[in-house]
Design a protein around this motif. Sequence first.
Motif, mmCIF file in Angstrom:
data_model
loop_
_atom_site.group_PDB
_atom_site.id
_atom_site.type_symbol
_atom_site.label_atom_id
_atom_site.label_comp_id
_atom_site.label_asym_id
_atom_site.label_seq_id
_atom_site.Cartn_x
_atom_site.Cartn_y
_atom_site.Cartn_z
ATOM 1 N N GLY A 1 7.480 8.259 7.890
ATOM 2 C CA GLY A 1 6.217 9.011 7.456
ATOM 3 C C GLY A 1 5.023 9.020 8.602
ATOM 4 O O GLY A 1 4.008 9.425 8.503
ATOM 5 N N TRP A 2 5.632 8.773 9.840
ATOM 6 C CA TRP A 2 4.845 8.897 11.074
ATOM 7 C C TRP A 2 4.955 10.237 11.593
ATOM 8 O O TRP A 2 6.008 10.506 12.125
ATOM 9 N N TYR A 3 3.762 10.961 11.680
ATOM 10 C CA TYR A 3 4.025 12.310 12.280
ATOM 11 C C TYR A 3 3.464 12.425 13.738
ATOM 12 O O TYR A 3 2.723 11.521 14.245
ATOM 13 N N SER A 4 3.571 13.552 14.277
ATOM 14 C CA SER A 4 2.982 13.743 15.609
ATOM 15 C C SER A 4 2.641 15.331 15.831
ATOM 16 O O SER A 4 3.004 16.019 15.018
ATOM 17 N N ILE A 5 1.789 15.603 16.795
ATOM 18 C CA ILE A 5 1.360 17.086 17.293
ATOM 19 C C ILE A 5 2.115 17.366 18.548
ATOM 20 O O ILE A 5 2.411 16.322 19.469
ATOM 21 N N ALA A 6 2.509 18.680 18.707
ATOM 22 C CA ALA A 6 3.174 19.147 19.761
ATOM 23 C C ALA A 6 2.645 18.491 21.196
ATOM 24 O O ALA A 6 3.085 18.017 22.186
ATOM 25 N N ASP A 7 1.200 18.652 21.338
ATOM 26 C CA ASP A 7 0.514 18.129 22.278
ATOM 27 C C ASP A 7 -1.056 18.157 21.811
ATOM 28 O O ASP A 7 -1.712 19.009 21.299
ATOM 29 N N HIS B 1 0.837 -1.169 0.010
ATOM 30 C CA HIS B 1 -0.053 -0.084 0.112
ATOM 31 C C HIS B 1 0.769 1.189 0.190
ATOM 32 O O HIS B 1 0.340 2.557 0.229
ATOM 33 N N GLY B 2 1.932 1.085 -0.373
ATOM 34 C CA GLY B 2 2.848 2.251 -0.331
ATOM 35 C C GLY B 2 3.644 2.866 0.639
ATOM 36 O O GLY B 2 4.021 4.032 0.777
ATOM 37 N N VAL B 3 3.688 2.174 1.675
ATOM 38 C CA VAL B 3 4.165 2.758 3.058
ATOM 39 C C VAL B 3 5.772 2.397 2.890
ATOM 40 O O VAL B 3 6.164 1.393 2.959
ATOM 41 N N GLU B 4 6.538 3.818 3.468
ATOM 42 C CA GLU B 4 7.845 3.718 3.488
ATOM 43 C C GLU B 4 8.184 3.010 4.763
ATOM 44 O O GLU B 4 7.762 3.557 5.922
ATOM 45 N N PHE B 5 9.143 2.230 4.969
ATOM 46 C CA PHE B 5 9.971 1.928 6.134
ATOM 47 C C PHE B 5 11.264 1.322 5.907
ATOM 48 O O PHE B 5 11.572 0.920 4.978
ATOM 49 N N HIS B 6 11.932 1.027 7.199
ATOM 50 C CA HIS B 6 13.268 0.352 7.094
ATOM 51 C C HIS B 6 13.487 -0.436 7.961
ATOM 52 O O HIS B 6 13.404 0.112 9.304
ATOM 53 N N HIS B 7 13.974 -1.743 7.917
ATOM 54 C CA HIS B 7 14.245 -2.585 8.883
ATOM 55 C C HIS B 7 15.651 -2.201 9.451
ATOM 56 O O HIS B 7 16.518 -1.943 8.645
ATOM 57 N N LEU B 8 15.865 -2.188 10.744
ATOM 58 C CA LEU B 8 17.311 -1.869 11.123
ATOM 59 C C LEU B 8 17.764 -2.898 12.137
ATOM 60 O O LEU B 8 17.105 -3.529 12.808
ATOM 61 N N ASP B 9 19.288 -2.579 12.182
ATOM 62 C CA ASP B 9 19.804 -3.706 13.283
ATOM 63 C C ASP B 9 19.878 -2.814 14.632
ATOM 64 O O ASP B 9 19.552 -1.572 14.748
#
Length: 416
Positions: free
Chosen positions: A196-202, A165-173
């Motif tokens: 692509g995960w955003y947040s709001i200040a509060d 579905h076009g979601v960007e992600f990266h697997h990490l060690d």
Amino acid sequence: MNTEIEPGVVVIGAGVVGLSAAIAAQARGLTVTVLERDAPAAGASAGNAGAFAFTDILPLASPGILKKAPKWLLDPLGPLSVPPSYALQIAPWMFRFWRACSASRVAHSTAAQTALMDLSKAELEPFLAQTGTADMLRKEGNLQVYESQAELNASLPGWKAREQHGVEFHHLDANAMAAIQPGLAPRFTHGTFTPGWYSIADPKFYTLALADHFRAQGGTIERADISGLHPIEGGVEIRTADGRTLRAQKIVLAAGAFSHQVARSLGETIPLETERGYNTTLPIDAFDLRTQVTFGGHGFVVTRLSTGIRVGGAVELGGLKLPPNFRRSEAMLEKARTFLPGLKSQGGEQWMGFRPSLPDSLPAIGRARATPRVVYAFGHGHLGLTQSAGTARLVADLLTDRPTSINIAAFSPQRF
């Protein structure tokens, strides 16, 4: 308001979904009043994790959760619990939830959720600019952490679905994780980062800012506990718990966890339950948090807000009336102290709120069966903030009789 039919729209609910819808309706030239049983941002809009989780397209109702649920349910303080006193009452909802976990239904829900996420992401920044809240947006991503290669492997089908579905992600060690978020306990050997995960200040201050903007544009917010709705010629009659009768041309029902009670007065039984969420907000210097961290195997997240470090999550299916069990907050905080060894866990403020959830993890967005003058917009579960701008666009489309910008059949309030 008086007993004459008021022009325009009444929105029931002053949480983030209701206020966003009210502002979107205002922008279409409609006269809007908001009715709220408590105060703006008094419910789940105040105490959530503050995330615009646009990559979180997989429904809670899924085969994966069925595998984890038996183990989790054995732990009364674990990621998923049902208080024994509420088990019989929630059984019909749990049966619907189980049915929604089939592969075909999960695929259907994922496609619908993706469409709403894409719309919500596209609408968000223009909406923030419109409401003067753009400076509250943060784009710091999310780090999902795992305690073994096996745990990462178990998550891969979900990531494959997101990739489709076009979601960007990266697997990490572990080394790559440390570069993004130092200070994780060495037990976490693998991770997945979604930029692509955003947040709001509060989330509380954001919702209150929306209330201020709505008023500044001529909107009115009044306190009223709505007991029922009744279609009448040319409008809808609104009955309040204190015996008042109000009238309006159109209604938006966005009362969160209380919405199904109002919908029942229109003859609709919508299987909404409350995921009681718990958190503790620590002082801002409690930890050097650089991205939101999700401890998926334990059902909670740690988020940096402008007002502190919030440790919260989990699902307690316990309805609206049982008293809070803050041992759940304490259990998550104890785990967070172990998982983030540098975390200063003193001086926190505990909170519990009601997330309005439907069995298939999709919200109810659409017209009431009894009258097209009532539009439903509730049941977003963990994703109310995330989907608020997209839901507002759809509600405004429905109120002005325009084609909706995405197909909303999957969100039909009558699908149950």
